[in-house]
Scaffold this motif. Structure first.
Motif, mmCIF file in Angstrom:
data_model
loop_
_atom_site.group_PDB
_atom_site.id
_atom_site.type_symbol
_atom_site.label_atom_id
_atom_site.label_comp_id
_atom_site.label_asym_id
_atom_site.label_seq_id
_atom_site.Cartn_x
_atom_site.Cartn_y
_atom_site.Cartn_z
ATOM 1 N N TYR A 185 0.830 -1.204 0.000
ATOM 2 C CA TYR A 185 0.000 0.000 0.000
ATOM 3 C C TYR A 185 0.867 1.258 0.000
ATOM 4 C CZ TYR A 185 -2.804 3.793 2.010
ATOM 5 O OH TYR A 185 -3.390 5.010 2.251
ATOM 6 N N ALA A 186 1.927 1.259 0.786
ATOM 7 C CA ALA A 186 2.768 2.438 0.914
ATOM 8 C C ALA A 186 3.488 2.773 -0.382
ATOM 9 C CB ALA A 186 3.792 2.233 2.036
ATOM 10 N N LEU A 187 4.051 1.768 -1.045
ATOM 11 C CA LEU A 187 4.884 2.038 -2.216
ATOM 12 C C LEU A 187 4.109 2.054 -3.519
ATOM 13 C CD1 LEU A 187 8.203 0.111 -1.540
ATOM 14 C CD2 LEU A 187 7.439 2.340 -0.728
ATOM 15 N N GLY A 188 3.101 1.189 -3.636
ATOM 16 C CA GLY A 188 2.423 1.095 -4.916
ATOM 17 C C GLY A 188 3.416 0.713 -5.999
ATOM 18 N N GLY A 189 3.318 1.348 -7.160
ATOM 19 C CA GLY A 189 4.209 1.026 -8.267
ATOM 20 C C GLY A 189 5.455 1.880 -8.326
ATOM 21 N N ALA A 190 5.744 2.673 -7.288
ATOM 22 C CA ALA A 190 6.936 3.520 -7.293
ATOM 23 C C ALA A 190 8.188 2.655 -7.338
ATOM 24 C CB ALA A 190 6.961 4.412 -6.057
ATOM 25 N N GLY A 191 9.146 3.026 -8.201
ATOM 26 C CA GLY A 191 10.356 2.232 -8.340
ATOM 27 C C GLY A 191 11.542 2.800 -7.608
ATOM 28 N N ASP A 192 11.735 4.119 -7.684
ATOM 29 C CA ASP A 192 12.874 4.779 -7.049
ATOM 30 C C ASP A 192 12.444 5.401 -5.729
ATOM 31 O OD1 ASP A 192 14.614 4.167 -9.184
ATOM 32 O OD2 ASP A 192 13.800 5.843 -10.335
ATOM 33 N N LEU A 193 13.207 5.131 -4.670
ATOM 34 C CA LEU A 193 12.809 5.508 -3.319
ATOM 35 C C LEU A 193 13.962 6.179 -2.587
ATOM 36 C CD1 LEU A 193 11.314 1.997 -2.604
ATOM 37 C CD2 LEU A 193 9.948 4.018 -3.173
ATOM 38 N N ALA A 194 13.622 6.926 -1.545
ATOM 39 C CA ALA A 194 14.622 7.504 -0.649
ATOM 40 C C ALA A 194 14.496 6.810 0.696
ATOM 41 C CB ALA A 194 14.396 9.009 -0.498
ATOM 42 N N VAL A 195 15.593 6.226 1.160
ATOM 43 C CA VAL A 195 15.610 5.490 2.423
ATOM 44 C C VAL A 195 16.338 6.337 3.460
ATOM 45 C CG1 VAL A 195 16.352 3.382 3.596
ATOM 46 C CG2 VAL A 195 15.609 3.292 1.199
ATOM 47 N N SER A 196 15.644 6.691 4.544
ATOM 48 C CA SER A 196 16.221 7.527 5.604
ATOM 49 C C SER A 196 16.624 6.653 6.785
ATOM 50 C CB SER A 196 15.210 8.576 6.064
ATOM 51 O OG SER A 196 14.856 9.439 4.988
ATOM 52 N N LEU A 197 17.898 6.747 7.183
ATOM 53 C CA LEU A 197 18.416 5.979 8.302
ATOM 54 C C LEU A 197 18.374 6.814 9.576
ATOM 55 C CD1 LEU A 197 21.503 4.417 6.491
ATOM 56 C CD2 LEU A 197 19.179 3.500 6.659
ATOM 57 N N ALA A 198 18.465 6.150 10.694
ATOM 58 C CA ALA A 198 18.325 6.831 11.979
ATOM 59 C C ALA A 198 19.441 7.832 12.238
ATOM 60 C CB ALA A 198 18.278 5.803 13.106
ATOM 61 N N ASP A 199 20.620 7.640 11.618
ATOM 62 C CA ASP A 199 21.739 8.548 11.865
ATOM 63 C C ASP A 199 21.714 9.774 10.967
ATOM 64 O OD1 ASP A 199 22.363 7.501 9.417
ATOM 65 O OD2 ASP A 199 24.267 6.599 10.006
ATOM 66 N N GLY A 200 20.625 9.952 10.209
ATOM 67 C CA GLY A 200 20.500 11.125 9.351
ATOM 68 C C GLY A 200 20.886 10.890 7.904
ATOM 69 N N GLN A 201 21.487 9.734 7.611
ATOM 70 C CA GLN A 201 21.844 9.428 6.222
ATOM 71 C C GLN A 201 20.589 9.138 5.397
ATOM 72 O OE1 GLN A 201 25.434 6.943 5.229
ATOM 73 N NE2 GLN A 201 25.121 6.246 7.336
ATOM 74 N N THR A 202 20.656 9.507 4.126
ATOM 75 C CA THR A 202 19.620 9.135 3.166
ATOM 76 C C THR A 202 20.294 8.439 1.990
ATOM 77 O OG1 THR A 202 18.188 10.982 3.778
ATOM 78 C CG2 THR A 202 17.775 9.947 1.652
ATOM 79 N N VAL A 203 19.826 7.259 1.664
ATOM 80 C CA VAL A 203 20.397 6.496 0.563
ATOM 81 C C VAL A 203 19.284 6.164 -0.427
ATOM 82 C CG1 VAL A 203 22.224 5.502 1.979
ATOM 83 C CG2 VAL A 203 20.053 4.281 1.758
ATOM 84 N N GLU A 204 19.690 5.803 -1.631
ATOM 85 C CA GLU A 204 18.717 5.453 -2.665
ATOM 86 C C GLU A 204 18.252 4.011 -2.495
ATOM 87 O OE1 GLU A 204 20.423 6.161 -6.457
ATOM 88 O OE2 GLU A 204 20.488 8.342 -6.220
ATOM 89 N N GLY A 205 16.954 3.807 -2.692
ATOM 90 C CA GLY A 205 16.389 2.474 -2.664
ATOM 91 C C GLY A 205 15.659 2.180 -3.957
ATOM 92 N N LYS A 206 15.421 0.914 -4.216
ATOM 93 C CA LYS A 206 14.741 0.523 -5.449
ATOM 94 C C LYS A 206 13.803 -0.644 -5.165
ATOM 95 C CE LYS A 206 15.778 0.231 -10.372
ATOM 96 N NZ LYS A 206 15.267 1.602 -10.571
ATOM 97 N N LEU A 207 12.585 -0.532 -5.685
ATOM 98 C CA LEU A 207 11.600 -1.598 -5.502
ATOM 99 C C LEU A 207 12.103 -2.891 -6.129
ATOM 100 C CD1 LEU A 207 8.679 -2.480 -4.685
ATOM 101 C CD2 LEU A 207 7.971 -1.790 -6.970
ATOM 102 N N LEU A 208 12.087 -3.962 -5.354
ATOM 103 C CA LEU A 208 12.453 -5.279 -5.872
ATOM 104 C C LEU A 208 11.218 -6.070 -6.276
ATOM 105 C CD1 LEU A 208 14.522 -7.595 -6.332
ATOM 106 C CD2 LEU A 208 14.097 -8.280 -3.966
ATOM 107 N N ARG A 209 10.207 -6.089 -5.400
ATOM 108 C CA ARG A 209 9.030 -6.923 -5.671
ATOM 109 C C ARG A 209 7.887 -6.494 -4.771
ATOM 110 N NH1 ARG A 209 9.192 -12.443 -7.168
ATOM 111 N NH2 ARG A 209 7.123 -13.094 -7.842
ATOM 112 N N ARG A 210 6.673 -6.608 -5.264
ATOM 113 C CA ARG A 210 5.495 -6.382 -4.432
ATOM 114 C C ARG A 210 4.645 -7.636 -4.418
ATOM 115 N NH1 ARG A 210 1.379 -3.117 -5.542
ATOM 116 N NH2 ARG A 210 1.843 -2.851 -7.758
ATOM 117 N N PHE A 211 4.018 -7.879 -3.270
ATOM 118 C CA PHE A 211 3.054 -8.969 -3.114
ATOM 119 C C PHE A 211 1.766 -8.337 -2.596
ATOM 120 C CE2 PHE A 211 7.270 -10.751 -2.643
ATOM 121 C CZ PHE A 211 7.223 -11.910 -3.405
ATOM 122 N N PRO A 212 0.948 -7.767 -3.489
ATOM 123 C CA PRO A 212 -0.245 -7.027 -3.040
ATOM 124 C C PRO A 212 -1.184 -7.851 -2.175
ATOM 125 C CG PRO A 212 0.215 -6.567 -5.348
ATOM 126 C CD PRO A 212 1.117 -7.688 -4.952
#
Length: 354
Positions: free
Chosen positions: A131-158
């Motif tokens: 539900y959160a991601l839907g068909g979005a492929g490119d994502l921003a992943v925020s870590l607890a230490d303030g870093q932000t890294v790129e994420g990518k959808l691998l698979r969804r199981f609706p």
């Protein structure tokens, strides 16, 4: 000669045939390479060669590196493989490394806004809700230490409300998972949100939706602080699952069990290793094999696929089987009769002028 020798000779011949296919540009032969590796009938040189050519089936630098490292394990003195590994390491930036598994991370870029997520493998695979991601492929992943890294959808199981996303993060710690036998109705739980939310709840049922995949909680869906994916922990800090916006009735949220998440994560990673040219379909979440054979649309739902690199030449006969040759009018561009989705030909992806 014994049966073992015959099996070895057959495996060697099949390896040579698969390599010839790869040299001719047929990346689908990677599936055969994986089958040969799984069978365990190749000698060390053969296993190294299979891993090297498996690396050629993907444009993903991380996958290539893993394949070459596997190959080097069988032929430690191979200078070419060593050089290939050095080249890949020089090209990619160092991956963020964490000594512990963060209890919760944030994901932005999904169709329903910011969500929470949790790492489920040391290789940086994240679990959140479909539900959160839907068909979005490119994502921003925020870590607890303030870093932000790129994420990518691998698979969804609706059907399970699960989305899996890859990240460059590598973790050295241990994922603390609650054993199934430790679950008991009435025990205290806590769901975490990336923004600092800490929601108390209790377990009301061990299976809230059938098939043993769900935990029913006393937490109202309306109180979830974001689009879902909030990791759920017991009072010992052990991971139980992730919160979803599915309800067991009365508006109380269901959590997807970590055991089900890990099983689907293993399946998704294995599928991509077996079929590295396949793509996750943004529309249905399934794994589309069509790009392996030059197709641009999902063979399951007909949705457009995110194709970033040049596709191999269309393998007409294979695509015909995937899509199912229909009695549709022919495409005005390529002449195929495989049918149309959203006005676009399932074979060439162009709009028919007919």
């Amino acid at each position: 000669m014994g049966c073992g020798y015959n099996e070895f000779m057959q495996a060697r011949d099949e390896l040579r045939a698969a390599i010839r296919q790869m040299q001719a540009g047929d990346v689908a032969a990677a599936t055969k390479l994986r089958q040969l590796l799984d069978a365990g009938e190749l000698d060390a040189a053969g296993q190294a060669a299979a891993h090297v050519w498996l690396a050629e089936a993907s444009d993903d630098a991380g996958f290539k590196l893993q394949c070459l490292q596997n190959a080097l394990a069988f032929t430690p003195d191979n200078a070419q493989i060593q050089q290939g590994i050095r080249a890949l390491l020089a090209e990619r930036p160092p991956a963020p490394s964490l000594s512990i598994f963060p209890r919760v991370v944030g994901i932005d870029g999904g169709v329903n806004g910011v969500a929470s997520a949790v790492f489920v493998t040391k290789s940086g695979l994240l679990a959140t809700t479909s539900y959160a991601l839907g068909g979005a492929g490119d994502l921003a992943v925020s870590l607890a230490d303030g870093q932000t890294v790129e994420g990518k959808l691998l698979r969804r199981f609706p059907g399970m409300d699960l989305a899996l996303a890859e990240s460059p993060v590598r973790l050295d710690g241990r994922l603390a998972i609650a054993p199934p036998t430790a679950l008991a109705v009435g025990q205290e739980l806590v769901a975490l949100g990336f923004g600092g939310a800490r929601l108390q709840a209790t377990l009301t049922a061990l299976d809230g939706l059938g098939a043993g995949h769900w935990l029913a909680t006393s937490l109202p869906v309306a109180k979830l602080p974001d689009a879902g994916g909030n990791p759920l922990y017991d009072d010992r800090g052990q991971l139980l699952g992730i919160m979803t916006r599915n309800s067991a009735g009365g508006g109380m949220a269901l959590a997807l069990k970590i055991s089900s998440i890990l099983a689907l994560a293993e399946q998704a990673q294995r599928d991509m290793q077996m079929q590295p040219g396949a793509r996750c379909c943004p529309a249905c979440g399934g794994l589309a094999r069509a790009p392996i054979y030059g197709g641009r649309s999902c063979e399951s739902c007909g949705g457009d696929l995110p194709i970033d690199e040049a596709l191999p030449a269309a393998q007409t006969d294979t695509l015909k089987q995937l899509y199912g040759e229909a009695a549709s009018h022919p495409c005005s561009h390529c002449g195929a009769r495989v049918g149309f989705h959203g006005g676009r030909c399932l074979r060439c992806g162009r709009r028919s002028e007919a």
